[in-house]
Design a protein around this motif. Structure first.
Motif, short mmCIF file in Angstrom:
data_model
loop_
_atom_site.label_atom_id
_atom_site.label_comp_id
_atom_site.label_asym_id
_atom_site.label_seq_id
_atom_site.Cartn_x
_atom_site.Cartn_y
_atom_site.Cartn_z
N ILE A 117 46.45 85.32 59.20
CA ILE A 117 47.74 84.66 59.37
C ILE A 117 47.70 83.19 58.93
O ILE A 117 48.58 82.72 58.20
CB ILE A 117 48.20 84.76 60.83
N ARG A 118 46.70 82.47 59.36
CA ARG A 118 46.62 81.04 59.06
C ARG A 118 46.37 80.79 57.57
O ARG A 118 47.06 79.95 56.98
CB ARG A 118 45.57 80.39 59.96
N PRO A 119 45.40 81.48 56.95
CA PRO A 119 45.27 81.33 55.49
C PRO A 119 46.54 81.75 54.74
O PRO A 119 46.91 81.11 53.75
CB PRO A 119 44.10 82.25 55.15
N PHE A 120 47.20 82.80 55.23
CA PHE A 120 48.45 83.21 54.59
C PHE A 120 49.44 82.05 54.56
O PHE A 120 50.09 81.78 53.53
CB PHE A 120 49.09 84.40 55.32
N LEU A 121 49.57 81.35 55.67
CA LEU A 121 50.51 80.23 55.74
C LEU A 121 50.10 79.11 54.78
O LEU A 121 50.95 78.49 54.14
CB LEU A 121 50.61 79.71 57.17
N VAL A 122 48.80 78.83 54.72
CA VAL A 122 48.33 77.81 53.77
C VAL A 122 48.75 78.19 52.35
O VAL A 122 49.34 77.37 51.62
CB VAL A 122 46.80 77.66 53.84
N TYR A 123 48.47 79.43 51.97
CA TYR A 123 48.77 79.87 50.61
C TYR A 123 50.28 79.98 50.36
O TYR A 123 50.77 79.51 49.33
CB TYR A 123 48.12 81.23 50.34
N ALA A 124 50.99 80.61 51.26
CA ALA A 124 52.42 80.87 51.04
C ALA A 124 53.24 79.59 51.03
O ALA A 124 54.10 79.40 50.17
CB ALA A 124 52.94 81.84 52.09
N ILE A 125 52.97 78.70 51.98
CA ILE A 125 53.69 77.43 52.02
C ILE A 125 53.29 76.57 50.81
O ILE A 125 54.13 75.97 50.14
CB ILE A 125 53.42 76.65 53.32
N GLY A 126 51.99 76.53 50.53
CA GLY A 126 51.52 75.76 49.39
C GLY A 126 52.11 76.26 48.08
O GLY A 126 52.53 75.47 47.23
N ASP A 127 52.14 77.57 47.91
CA ASP A 127 52.71 78.15 46.69
C ASP A 127 54.19 77.83 46.58
O ASP A 127 54.69 77.54 45.49
CB ASP A 127 52.48 79.67 46.70
N MET A 128 54.89 77.88 47.70
CA MET A 128 56.31 77.52 47.71
C MET A 128 56.51 76.07 47.26
O MET A 128 57.49 75.75 46.59
CB MET A 128 56.89 77.71 49.13
N LYS B 51 54.65 74.63 45.12
CA LYS B 51 54.10 74.55 43.75
C LYS B 51 52.70 73.95 43.70
O LYS B 51 52.30 73.31 42.72
CB LYS B 51 55.03 73.74 42.83
N VAL B 52 51.91 74.16 44.75
CA VAL B 52 50.52 73.73 44.76
C VAL B 52 49.67 74.87 44.18
O VAL B 52 49.81 76.02 44.61
CB VAL B 52 50.04 73.40 46.19
N PRO B 53 48.79 74.60 43.22
CA PRO B 53 47.93 75.67 42.66
C PRO B 53 47.07 76.30 43.76
O PRO B 53 46.57 75.60 44.65
CB PRO B 53 47.06 74.92 41.65
N LEU B 54 46.89 77.61 43.67
CA LEU B 54 46.11 78.31 44.69
C LEU B 54 44.67 77.79 44.76
O LEU B 54 44.07 77.77 45.84
CB LEU B 54 46.11 79.82 44.41
N ILE C 145 51.28 71.17 53.39
CA ILE C 145 52.17 70.02 53.19
C ILE C 145 51.39 68.85 52.58
O ILE C 145 51.86 68.19 51.65
CB ILE C 145 52.81 69.59 54.52
N ILE C 146 50.19 68.59 53.09
CA ILE C 146 49.38 67.48 52.58
C ILE C 146 49.04 67.71 51.10
O ILE C 146 49.00 66.76 50.30
CB ILE C 146 48.09 67.33 53.41
N ALA C 147 48.81 68.98 50.73
CA ALA C 147 48.47 69.30 49.35
C ALA C 147 49.67 69.18 48.42
O ALA C 147 49.51 69.02 47.20
CB ALA C 147 47.89 70.71 49.27
N GLY C 148 50.87 69.26 48.98
CA GLY C 148 52.09 69.20 48.17
C GLY C 148 52.76 67.84 48.23
O GLY C 148 52.20 66.87 48.72
N LYS C 149 53.98 67.80 47.71
CA LYS C 149 54.76 66.56 47.70
C LYS C 149 56.17 66.89 48.19
O LYS C 149 56.96 67.49 47.45
CB LYS C 149 54.80 65.95 46.30
N ILE C 150 56.48 66.51 49.43
CA ILE C 150 57.80 66.75 49.98
C ILE C 150 58.26 65.53 50.76
O ILE C 150 57.45 64.68 51.15
CB ILE C 150 57.83 68.01 50.89
N ASP C 151 59.57 65.46 51.02
CA ASP C 151 60.07 64.30 51.76
C ASP C 151 59.96 64.54 53.27
O ASP C 151 59.60 65.63 53.72
CB ASP C 151 61.51 63.97 51.34
N ALA C 152 60.29 63.52 54.04
CA ALA C 152 60.10 63.56 55.50
C ALA C 152 60.94 64.65 56.16
O ALA C 152 60.48 65.32 57.10
CB ALA C 152 60.44 62.20 56.10
N ASN C 153 62.17 64.86 55.70
CA ASN C 153 63.04 65.87 56.30
C ASN C 153 62.51 67.28 56.05
O ASN C 153 62.54 68.14 56.94
CB ASN C 153 64.47 65.75 55.76
#
Length: 293
Positions: free
Chosen positions: A46-57, A59-62, A192-200
């Motif tokens: 479950i936890r790795p899934f979230l890392v991958y799925a959120i990161g992929d969403m 646009k962070v490379p796997l 989130i740390i691996a990606g680039k998103i705003d505060a909201n």
């Protein structure tokens, strides 16, 4: 779609974990084998899934997410090995297989958990493709906090001290927000740390993670009553037998099921605030309370 993604990410993180453990020197083969037993005993990841799925969403490379997924699963595996020990929950089965202290011995199980915990931070401290040093430090700090006194370990201690006692709903929520929820939130934070998103957007994802973290535990408590030993991979009714406080105990089975559903609706509401295609994550949120293990 979800079933395929879970399977693909599960295989990916299992490959990462197997590679990390196999790469260790053969200083103590028994300990190495126990680590592998504990880390690769199965589960939906479950936890790795979230890392991958959120990161992929986002646009962070796997490839940039692999170390995060492996590290958080090392922490989760260590926690389960220690959780199963006689001094804690004293379980002989985990995911339908002998727990590490049964398959090996208690001392080896303790050391296997310790070694997997430290391996998590070793993995995150090595160079990661596309991730800078500041991001790596943030990842290490995030996982450390979620794993320790202010997270999982603190929650486990509260759980042990609450055994054979009646606690109120707010205390139970705090317990599981730390014991189970902290690592689930950390999985999302690592992406989130691996990606680039705003505060909201970040806050919406954290709200989502907190809701599904609690929903996951509520469903676990429900399955302890409604699931069979074969389905849930551990003795059915073990929480009741251990006289632990659970959501069905406090709210009744129907009340617990309603609580799980409400939490999933909260999670979906948080996702609706995001400007991304979150269909896979939405399916996953439903899976949390529909799973049978």
């Amino acid at each position: 779609m979800l079933k395929t993604a879970i399977s693909q990410y599960q295989q990916r993180v299992d490959h990462q974990l197997g590679h990390q453990i196999d790469a260790l020197e053969d200083i103590e083969p028994k300990l190495k084998a126990a680590m592998k037993h504990g880390a690769l005993i199965g589960g939906k990841r479950i936890r790795p899934f979230l890392v991958y799925a959120i990161g992929d969403m986002l646009k962070v490379p796997l490839e940039s997410l692999d170390p995060c997924a492996a590290a958080i699963e090392c922490i989760h595996a260590y926690s389960l090995i220690h959780d199963d020990l006689p001094a804690m929950d004293d379980d002989a089965l985990r995911r339908g297989q002998p727990t590490v202290h049964i398959a090996y011995d208690e001392a080896t199980a303790i050391l296997a958990g310790d070694a997997l915990q430290t391996m998590a931070f070793e993995i995150l401290s090595k160079p990661i493709v596309g991730i800078n040093a500041a991001q790596q430090i943030a990842m290490i700090a995030t996982l450390a906090k979620a794993s320790g006194y202010s997270g999982m370990c603190g929650g486990q201690s509260i759980d042990l001290n609450a055994t054979d006692k009646q606690i109120d709903l707010q205390s139970l929520i705090q317990l599981h927000s730390l014991k189970t929820g902290a690592l689930i939130v950390a999985a999302v934070e690592l992406a989130i740390i691996a990606g680039k998103i705003d505060a909201n957007e970040k806050q919406a994802l954290i709200d989502f993670a907190k809701a599904i973290g609690l929903a996951f535990q509520v469903q676990d408590d429900i399955l302890d009553i409604t699931g069979s030993t074969e389905e849930i991979g551990k003795p059915q009714g073990s929480d009741l037998e251990a006289n632990k406080s659970t959501y069905p105990q406090l709210l009744g089975l129907t009340g617990a099921q309603e609580t799980a559903e409400n939490l999933i609706q909260d999670a979906l509401s948080a996702l609706a605030k995001l400007p991304y295609n979150s269909q896979l994550i939405e399916e996953f949120a439903r899976f949390i309370i529909e799973r049978r293990l």
